[in-house]
Design a protein around this motif. Sequence first.
Motif, PDB file in Angstrom:
ATOM      1  N   GLY A   1       0.794  -1.212   0.000  1.00  0.00           N
ATOM      2  CA  GLY A   1       0.000   0.000   0.000  1.00  0.00           C
ATOM      3  C   GLY A   1       0.828   1.264   0.000  1.00  0.00           C
ATOM      4  O   GLY A   1       2.054   1.248  -0.047  1.00  0.00           O
ATOM      5  N   ARG A   2       0.128   2.366   0.084  1.00  0.00           N
ATOM      6  CA  ARG A   2       0.698   3.701  -0.049  1.00  0.00           C
ATOM      7  C   ARG A   2       1.091   4.242   1.319  1.00  0.00           C
ATOM      8  O   ARG A   2       0.350   4.115   2.291  1.00  0.00           O
ATOM      9  N   ILE A   3       2.264   4.887   1.409  1.00  0.00           N
ATOM     10  CA  ILE A   3       2.765   5.468   2.659  1.00  0.00           C
ATOM     11  C   ILE A   3       2.724   6.984   2.547  1.00  0.00           C
ATOM     12  O   ILE A   3       3.201   7.562   1.565  1.00  0.00           O
ATOM     13  N   ALA A   4       2.145   7.655   3.550  1.00  0.00           N
ATOM     14  CA  ALA A   4       2.201   9.115   3.667  1.00  0.00           C
ATOM     15  C   ALA A   4       2.929   9.446   4.951  1.00  0.00           C
ATOM     16  O   ALA A   4       2.719   8.800   5.980  1.00  0.00           O
ATOM     17  N   SER A   5       3.811  10.438   4.913  1.00  0.00           N
ATOM     18  CA  SER A   5       4.610  10.757   6.093  1.00  0.00           C
ATOM     19  C   SER A   5       4.500  12.229   6.448  1.00  0.00           C
ATOM     20  O   SER A   5       4.347  13.091   5.582  1.00  0.00           O
ATOM     21  N   LEU A   6       4.572  12.488   7.736  1.00  0.00           N
ATOM     22  CA  LEU A   6       4.582  13.842   8.281  1.00  0.00           C
ATOM     23  C   LEU A   6       5.765  13.891   9.235  1.00  0.00           C
ATOM     24  O   LEU A   6       5.641  13.595  10.413  1.00  0.00           O
ATOM     25  N   LEU A   7       6.934  14.252   8.683  1.00  0.00           N
ATOM     26  CA  LEU A   7       8.177  14.124   9.433  1.00  0.00           C
ATOM     27  C   LEU A   7       8.622  15.418  10.080  1.00  0.00           C
ATOM     28  O   LEU A   7       9.098  15.427  11.204  1.00  0.00           O
ATOM     29  N   GLU A   8       8.509  16.529   9.374  1.00  0.00           N
ATOM     30  CA  GLU A   8       8.944  17.815   9.898  1.00  0.00           C
ATOM     31  C   GLU A   8       7.936  18.870   9.477  1.00  0.00           C
ATOM     32  O   GLU A   8       7.135  18.648   8.577  1.00  0.00           O
ATOM     33  N   VAL A   9       7.991  20.031  10.131  1.00  0.00           N
ATOM     34  CA  VAL A   9       7.036  21.091   9.833  1.00  0.00           C
ATOM     35  C   VAL A   9       7.141  21.506   8.371  1.00  0.00           C
ATOM     36  O   VAL A   9       8.199  21.915   7.899  1.00  0.00           O
ATOM     37  N   GLY A  10       6.042  21.350   7.641  1.00  0.00           N
ATOM     38  CA  GLY A  10       6.009  21.813   6.256  1.00  0.00           C
ATOM     39  C   GLY A  10       6.726  20.929   5.273  1.00  0.00           C
ATOM     40  O   GLY A  10       6.989  21.339   4.140  1.00  0.00           O
ATOM     41  N   THR A  11       7.056  19.697   5.657  1.00  0.00           N
ATOM     42  CA  THR A  11       7.728  18.788   4.733  1.00  0.00           C
ATOM     43  C   THR A  11       6.877  18.575   3.485  1.00  0.00           C
ATOM     44  O   THR A  11       5.695  18.255   3.584  1.00  0.00           O
ATOM     45  N   GLY A  12       7.485  18.749   2.311  1.00  0.00           N
ATOM     46  CA  GLY A  12       6.780  18.521   1.058  1.00  0.00           C
ATOM     47  C   GLY A  12       5.978  19.697   0.565  1.00  0.00           C
ATOM     48  O   GLY A  12       5.396  19.636  -0.524  1.00  0.00           O
ATOM     49  N   PHE A  13       5.920  20.797   1.320  1.00  0.00           N
ATOM     50  CA  PHE A  13       5.193  21.991   0.889  1.00  0.00           C
ATOM     51  C   PHE A  13       6.127  22.911   0.106  1.00  0.00           C
ATOM     52  O   PHE A  13       7.272  23.112   0.483  1.00  0.00           O
ATOM     53  N   HIS A  14       5.604  23.459  -0.990  1.00  0.00           N
ATOM     54  CA  HIS A  14       6.353  24.465  -1.740  1.00  0.00           C
ATOM     55  C   HIS A  14       5.971  25.833  -1.181  1.00  0.00           C
ATOM     56  O   HIS A  14       4.794  26.215  -1.205  1.00  0.00           O
ATOM     57  N   PRO A  15       6.950  26.588  -0.674  1.00  0.00           N
ATOM     58  CA  PRO A  15       6.620  27.841   0.029  1.00  0.00           C
ATOM     59  C   PRO A  15       5.933  28.891  -0.843  1.00  0.00           C
ATOM     60  O   PRO A  15       5.188  29.732  -0.330  1.00  0.00           O
TER      61      PRO A  15
END
Length: 426
Positions: free
Chosen positions: A110-124
């Motif tokens: 299956g698919r893995i989603a992660s929330l590791l650090e503040v704003g990880t994966g966000f384009h500012p």
Amino acid sequence: MSQQTILKVENISKQYRLGNVGTGTLSHDLNRWWHQIRGKENPYAKVGAVNDRSATATQDYVWAIKNINFEVKKGEVLGIIGKNGAGKSTLLKILSRVTSPTTGSIKTKGRIASLLEVGTGFHPELTGKENIYLNGAILGMNKAEINSKIDEIIEFSGCQMYIDTPVKRYSSGMRVRLAFAVAAFLEPDILVIDEVLAVGDAEFQKKAIGKMQDISKGDGRTVIFVSHNMAAVRNLCTKGIVLEHGTSVFEGNQNDAVDFYLEKDFSDHNSIIKSYINAKRTGKAKVIIEKALVYSENENSIIKTGHPIYFKYHIIKSSNIKNKDITLDFRIDDNEHNKLLWLSTGLKKRNQQVCSNNNFIIFEIPKCPLNVGQYIVTTQIRYQGVVQDWVIDAFSFKVEDGIFFNKVGEVSTKQSKLLVDFNLKF
């Protein structure tokens, strides 16, 4: 891998070279390549220091994690706990495929989603809404699937007013809210969460924990959760792993894991003398605590509920610094870091003649109001209002059973004032 197992970790290890970015020098890379083409083992896999951040480095390589094995079944919530630097975040980055392991393998369904650090994966530069679509696409969602969830994501995050504003203008708490909402509502099979919820306020933490419970129990999805909040681990998780120096030292029921960690982490609670050596400090260090003593009627007596309890702090300072200019605070938490008591020299009116220049300060509580159990102390010293020595979780102590009441059902007047009444000696 069995039908019910959704994640299986086998002999995962991660090695880093100290003081350098990357795996090492060109000569080391060539040596690895030469061994590889001859079908031999990586020569640097045989070396490497244990991941003990308080020790002095004696080798070029360190094992951030070493030989980690576990498996998680569908619908389980796995709590990973341990001290700072134990390897928790490194393990989550490997599980999230942010970095690759040096040795070992990971099998997932299956698919893995992660929330590791503040704003990880966000384009500012993109807005909140645009980042929702971006993160959804990264997770493999198509536009129709994201459209069906976007209203729920925005409402849960509480960022409706700023959803069309670039993320670079968000506070850290807003970024965490939005990132968690995206990860939770886009329905990954495995949700990996590092200690980022601590940035959010109490209301959002409650919502987030409730959502994680819905994900695991209602939707049958798997959550891997790292936290220093032991109460959250007990309430949310179904099993736990304790990491120490990069290795797994316990795996089992979440309550047993928390008890094992607390017992091991604060193993000095039976000692009267609480050493501050190797303690992580912040402050200007003009005044510091050398050691603390916690005792009852005398320095050899154990602490009991309802008996006197003394906290004697030995301080190191120069002769020109007077005790009247020093403020010493300390906080007592229970073993799940719930705040119970706070005492400070600033709460007492001190006579100039009483404030001698001794290198110790003693707090006395005439009758200990604490129940049986382990307790953790955080200390702070200020000199002329400036923080000099602040140590979080400086030491722990243990309280044993004693007599709190004078008679059955009767509490003395002195006992009723215990939470605010204490004596000082300089």
